[in-house]
Design a protein around this motif. Structure first.
Motif, PDB file in Angstrom:
ATOM      1  N   GLY A   7       0.824  -1.210   0.000  1.00  0.00           N
ATOM      2  CA  GLY A   7       0.000   0.000   0.000  1.00  0.00           C
ATOM      3  C   GLY A   7       0.850   1.248   0.000  1.00  0.00           C
ATOM      4  N   GLY A  10      -0.331   4.834  -1.176  1.00  0.00           N
ATOM      5  CA  GLY A  10      -1.495   5.455  -0.545  1.00  0.00           C
ATOM      6  C   GLY A  10      -1.119   6.602   0.374  1.00  0.00           C
ATOM      7  N   GLY A  13       0.572   4.969   3.264  1.00  0.00           N
ATOM      8  CA  GLY A  13       1.741   4.241   2.781  1.00  0.00           C
ATOM      9  C   GLY A  13       2.887   5.148   2.362  1.00  0.00           C
ATOM     10  N   GLY A  31       2.124  -2.547  -4.425  1.00  0.00           N
ATOM     11  CA  GLY A  31       0.742  -2.122  -4.648  1.00  0.00           C
ATOM     12  C   GLY A  31       0.200  -2.912  -5.827  1.00  0.00           C
ATOM     13  N   ASP A  40      -1.559  -8.118  -5.615  1.00  0.00           N
ATOM     14  CA  ASP A  40      -2.822  -7.931  -4.891  1.00  0.00           C
ATOM     15  C   ASP A  40      -2.824  -8.893  -3.711  1.00  0.00           C
ATOM     16  N   CYS A  62       1.933  -3.069   6.428  1.00  0.00           N
ATOM     17  CA  CYS A  62       0.799  -3.014   5.505  1.00  0.00           C
ATOM     18  C   CYS A  62      -0.037  -1.776   5.773  1.00  0.00           C
ATOM     19  N   ALA A  64      -2.576  -1.063   3.421  1.00  0.00           N
ATOM     20  CA  ALA A  64      -3.576  -1.279   2.373  1.00  0.00           C
ATOM     21  C   ALA A  64      -4.891  -1.738   2.986  1.00  0.00           C
ATOM     22  N   GLU A  66      -9.423  -2.047   1.727  1.00  0.00           N
ATOM     23  CA  GLU A  66     -10.615  -1.330   1.258  1.00  0.00           C
ATOM     24  C   GLU A  66     -11.844  -1.858   1.987  1.00  0.00           C
ATOM     25  N   LYS A  87      -9.701  -6.260   3.460  1.00  0.00           N
ATOM     26  CA  LYS A  87      -8.934  -5.603   4.535  1.00  0.00           C
ATOM     27  C   LYS A  87      -8.429  -6.607   5.572  1.00  0.00           C
TER      28      LYS A  87
END
Ligand SMILES: NC(=O)c1ccc[n+]([C@@H]2O[C@H](COP(=O)([O-])OP(=O)(O)OC[C@H]3O[C@@H](n4cnc5c(N)ncnc54)[C@H](OP(=O)(O)O)[C@@H]3O)[C@@H](O)[C@H]2O)c1
Length: 199
Positions: A7, A10, A13, A31, A40, A62, A64, A66, A87
């Motif tokens: 991530g 972001g 991140g 990412g 992913d 981490c 990351a 959603e 998540k």
């Protein structure tokens, strides 16, 4: 240390990467659509590819994840499944698959969020998965020592207030740079099984 940051492009991140590099660490960025490694973490193939490309590290961070936001009367089973897979389960599988790639005294740092302890309207799915991440961290710490594992749990980010301010009435926001300090505390410090709350 050699540290992989998932991530990395972001809001959180980027701040984590900048602070870790400023402290002399070697950072490998990950990412789905940018970074040194494109992977992913919510898929098995993505995690296999990640570890094939990254190799051995001293720490995994981490930033990351959603989660869908909607009124609890509207959230569907699919919404909860999505929140769990993208998540919570993604980060749990990052740890599970990463155990053989992290130094014996290395660490994992995951990300949760304030709504596990301080709920907001439309945040039921986020509250559920953030709580799951923090519970996983407490449990896994018992078994993976001397490797360590912690979660960083930010309030709404200052950088995200343009989108989220109305959903977090009166919540003190936190700068991404301060969230990054929480990651440094988790990675360079001694704690394990903890949720580092910011602010
Ligand atoms: N923003 C806030 O106010 C806030 C507050 C509390 C907690 N949080 C939590 O903090 C985390 C980061 O938030 P943020 O605002 O920094 O998000 P962001 O700006 O959307 O960044 C997310 C990063 O993660 C990557 N990513 C997402 N899913 C991935 C996956 N399955 N595999 C690999 N990389 C993935 C994205 O890049 P690609 O799209 O290229 O993959 C991006 O680099 C989230 O879990 C969020 O719930 C955020």
């Amino acid at each position: 240390m050699r540290i992989v940051v998932v991530g990395a492009s972001g809001t959180v991140g980027q701040a984590v990467v900048d602070l870790l590099r400023s402290r002399g660490h070697e950072v490998v960025t990950v990412g789905r659509s940018s970074g040194d490694v494109r992977a992913d973490i919510s898929t098995a193939d993505g995690l296999t590819h990640l570890w094939e490309q990254v190799g051995e590290v001293d720490a995994v961070a981490c930033a990351a994840g959603e989660v869908p936001f909607a009124p609890v009367t509207d959230l569907t089973s699919a919404d909860y499944s999505s929140a769990w897979e993208k998540k919570a389960l993604a980060q749990i599988n990052l740890v599970r698959t990463g155990l053989d790639h992290v130094a014996p005294t290395g660490s994992f740092t995951l990300i949760s969020g304030i709504v596990s302890r301080d709920p907001i309207r439309t945040g039921a799915a986020a509250s559920a998965v953030n709580g799951a991440i923090e519970a996983f961290v407490r449990a896994a710490a018992v078994e993976i020592a001397p490797r360590r594992i912690n979660a960083v749990s930010p309030s709404v980010l200052t950088e995200s207030l343009d989108v989220f301010d109305a959903f977090f009435p009166g919540f003190p926001p936190v700068d991404a740079a301060d969230v990054a300090r929480g990651f440094v505390k988790a990675i360079e410090g001694a704690g394990t099984g903890r949720t580092i709350e910011l602010p």
